[in-house]
Enzyme design. Structure first.
Site, PDB file in Angstrom:
ATOM      1  N   ARG A 141      11.844  -2.409   1.748  1.00 25.86           N
ATOM      2  CA  ARG A 141      11.338  -2.707   0.407  1.00 25.86           C
ATOM      3  C   ARG A 141      11.760  -1.587  -0.531  1.00 25.86           C
ATOM      4  O   ARG A 141      11.411  -0.427  -0.312  1.00 25.86           O
ATOM      5  CB  ARG A 141       9.811  -2.837   0.443  1.00 25.86           C
ATOM      6  N   HIS A 158       8.817  -1.025 -10.564  1.00 24.31           N
ATOM      7  CA  HIS A 158       7.959  -0.011  -9.941  1.00 24.31           C
ATOM      8  C   HIS A 158       7.855   1.149 -10.944  1.00 24.31           C
ATOM      9  O   HIS A 158       8.261   2.266 -10.671  1.00 24.31           O
ATOM     10  CB  HIS A 158       8.534   0.418  -8.593  1.00 24.31           C
ATOM     11  N   GLU A 170       1.791  -2.953  -8.375  1.00 27.56           N
ATOM     12  CA  GLU A 170       0.535  -2.349  -8.808  1.00 27.56           C
ATOM     13  C   GLU A 170       0.310  -2.345 -10.315  1.00 27.56           C
ATOM     14  O   GLU A 170       0.251  -1.270 -10.943  1.00 27.56           O
ATOM     15  CB  GLU A 170       0.433  -0.914  -8.265  1.00 27.56           C
ATOM     16  N   ASN A 221      -0.930  -3.462  -1.271  1.00 30.79           N
ATOM     17  CA  ASN A 221      -0.804  -2.039  -0.957  1.00 30.79           C
ATOM     18  C   ASN A 221      -2.191  -1.535  -0.620  1.00 30.79           C
ATOM     19  O   ASN A 221      -3.102  -1.623  -1.446  1.00 30.79           O
ATOM     20  CB  ASN A 221      -0.257  -1.254  -2.152  1.00 30.79           C
ATOM     21  N   TYR A 243      -4.438   1.685   0.944  1.00 32.85           N
ATOM     22  CA  TYR A 243      -4.514   3.074   1.402  1.00 32.85           C
ATOM     23  C   TYR A 243      -5.924   3.480   1.828  1.00 32.85           C
ATOM     24  O   TYR A 243      -6.109   4.191   2.794  1.00 32.85           O
ATOM     25  CB  TYR A 243      -4.043   4.029   0.293  1.00 32.85           C
ATOM     26  N   GLU A 246       2.585  -1.844   1.307  1.00 38.10           N
ATOM     27  CA  GLU A 246       2.505  -0.387   1.437  1.00 38.10           C
ATOM     28  C   GLU A 246       1.268  -0.029   2.233  1.00 38.10           C
ATOM     29  O   GLU A 246       0.192  -0.565   1.973  1.00 38.10           O
ATOM     30  CB  GLU A 246       2.379   0.330   0.071  1.00 38.10           C
TER      31      GLU A 246
HETATM   32  C1  FCB Z   1       1.273   3.617  -4.495  1.00 35.26           C
HETATM   33  C2  FCB Z   1       2.615   3.528  -5.171  1.00 35.26           C
HETATM   34  C3  FCB Z   1       3.719   4.272  -4.484  1.00 35.26           C
HETATM   35  C4  FCB Z   1       3.231   5.585  -3.920  1.00 35.26           C
HETATM   36  C5  FCB Z   1       2.001   5.381  -3.075  1.00 35.26           C
HETATM   37  C6  FCB Z   1       1.485   6.614  -2.421  1.00 35.26           C
HETATM   38  O1  FCB Z   1       0.274   3.508  -5.438  1.00 35.26           O
HETATM   39  O2  FCB Z   1       3.005   2.181  -5.279  1.00 35.26           O
HETATM   40  O3  FCB Z   1       4.762   4.435  -5.385  1.00 35.26           O
HETATM   41  O4  FCB Z   1       3.010   6.475  -4.930  1.00 35.26           O
HETATM   42  O5  FCB Z   1       0.982   4.816  -3.854  1.00 35.26           O
END
Ligand code: FCB
Length: 444
Positions: A75, A119, A164, A291, A293, A350
């Site tokens: 990607r 992006h 995002e 995405n 985290y 992500e």
């Molecule tokens: C996301 C972004 C990516 C990177 C990660 C850690 O928010 O899409 O570019 O910064 O976090």
């Protein structure tokens, strides 16, 4: 052994500004991130993406490494100002050539290109016209999508319009932490609307000009939101943050309307919406990219903007970003998406973690914590598939250590270490571990 379905797309992700460098070469125009990073004080370590990982020149080596690791998909994002230096108007053929070669090289290596159109690196020339706050930019975006699709559409199957939009809207225009550095909540919501509109417009273009089997989606940064306590005010706060962060984007895309509770809450800062916009935004999607985290834990706080405050769960493990490690949130999120929205297919576009990696004298980077993080999240991803969630692929963020926006080069997310002095690439232990996951199509 936790086996994944056959054909599961294992990949890694990057983005143009974070890795390419060559910020002013071969006819590329400046982007808002070029401008922003050059302003002293904006980036913590005083760095810029001028050189970054120099991927623009080292892409052959990078593709070779991806192949060695056995990645099934890659990607990456396309830099709009590399392709159209002033955002609209004449194309820069050298810019398009770069992505053309990259796509060919990936396909030759047996790696599926998974393309993101935006992006965060808006052409500066369009920012000079008001940027995403200007509705016209949504239409310029769809012209840009058309230019890319005409060139790459015969070979690229997977497209995502935006990465995002919440970050673009709020970090870029609400709080001024990201480019273009505006602090104006009303503008943030207008920008969010134009981003969604531009997604709808570009999606249509990609379908018209792309392959008949083109898969079109969008990438959202979603986070399960939990109240810090059972206190009714905290429950209200968590619903509000869920609306602010998740539903404000999911509802338009999948239901064709903004969430009523949030519309009422925002009051006079709601965006201007023209007739037909919501239908354009809610056009058919082939997949949603997520995405993930961390989760978000919140409490009610009358002193804060929107009366909400984020809470750190001290007892949990945190990454170098200060983000709580919370793998079960991925499960919770994906299951919810399928239960509450008609999501045809999902990709984790992500997932990953920054840790303090060290290159040892023996040339190895032992990033055991990253391996643990990835393993735990992949396990949760597997659990969702067992429950019927149509999860089709998973991308590690990131393939390479790179320019982490306002953190500059201080946060390493890669499964491949980049020595910024020499620009050498050194696969970390996590890269070898991930290669085995891919080869086995699952976890031991
Ligand atoms: C996301 C972004 C990516 C990177 C990660 C850690 O928010 O899409 O570019 O910064 O976090």
């Amino acid at each position: 052994m936790l086996k994944f379905p056959e054909g599961f797309l294992w990949g890694a992700a990057t983005s143009a500004y974070q890795i390419e460098g060559a910020w002013n070469e071969d006819g590329k125009g400046p982007s808002i991130w070029d401008t922003f990073a050059h302003i002293p004080g904006k980036i913590r370590d005083g760095s810029t993406g001028d050189v970054a990982c120099d991927h623009y020149h080292r892409w052959r080596e990078d593709v070779a490494l991806m192949k060695e690791l056995g990645l099934k998909a890659y990607r990456f994002s396309i830099s709009w100002p590399r392709v159209i230096p002033s955002g609209k108007g004449p194309l820069n053929s050298k810019g398009l050539d770069f992505y053309d070669r990259l796509v060919d090289a990936l396909l030759e290596a047996g790696i599926e290109p998974f393309v993101t159109l935006y992006h965060w690196d808006l052409p500066q020339a369009l920012q000079d016209l008001g940027g995403w706050a200007n509705r016209d930019v949504a239409y310029y975006f769809s012209d840009y999508a058309a230019a890319v699709a005409r060139r790459l559409g015969d070979r690229v199957t997977y497209w995502t319009t935006h990465n995002e939009p919440w970050v673009v809207a709020w970090l870029g225009h609400g709080w001024g932490e990201h480019a273009p550095g505006v602090r104006n909540p009303k503008m943030a919501l207008q920008v969010a609307h134009h981003l969604l509109l531009s997604h709808g417009l570009a999606g249509e273009v990609l379908r018209d000009l792309g392959r008949p089997d083109a898969q079109v989606g969008i990438v959202l940064d979603l986070s399960p939101v939990h109240p810090a306590s059972e206190n009714p005010n905290d429950l209200i706060a968590s619903q509000r943050v869920d609306g602010f962060r998740n539903r404000w984007f999911l509802d338009p895309l999948f239901r064709g309307s903004y969430p009523a509770d949030m519309w009422a809450f925002y009051g006079n800062i709601v965006p201007e919406v023209k007739p037909g916009d919501m239908a354009q935004i809610a056009r058919r999607l082939d997949f949603l990219g997520v995405n993930y985290y961390t989760r978000t834990v919140v409490t009610y706080d009358p002193k804060e903007e929107f009366q909400i405050r984020r809470v750190q769960v001290e007892t949990s493990e945190h990454t170098e970003m200060g983000w709580e490690v919370y793998p079960q949130g991925l499960y919770e999120l994906l299951v919810r998406l399928v239960q509450e929205y008609e999501v045809p297919a999902l990709f984790v576009t992500e997932n990953g973690a920054a840790f303090n990696d060290n290159l040892a004298p023996d040339g190895r980077v032992c990033d055991e914590k990253r391996i643990q993080y990835l393993r735990a999240h992949i396990r949760e991803a597997h659990r969702t598939i067992q429950e019927g969630v149509p999860l089709r692929g998973y991308f590690v963020w990131s393939f390479l250590d790179n320019f982490e926006w306002t953190h500059g080069y201080t946060k390493r997310f890669g499964i491949v270490y980049v020595d910024y002095k020499t620009l050498h690439r050194i696969p970390k232990e996590s890269a070898y571990w991930y290669a085995r996951v891919i080869a086995n199509n699952g976890l031991d």
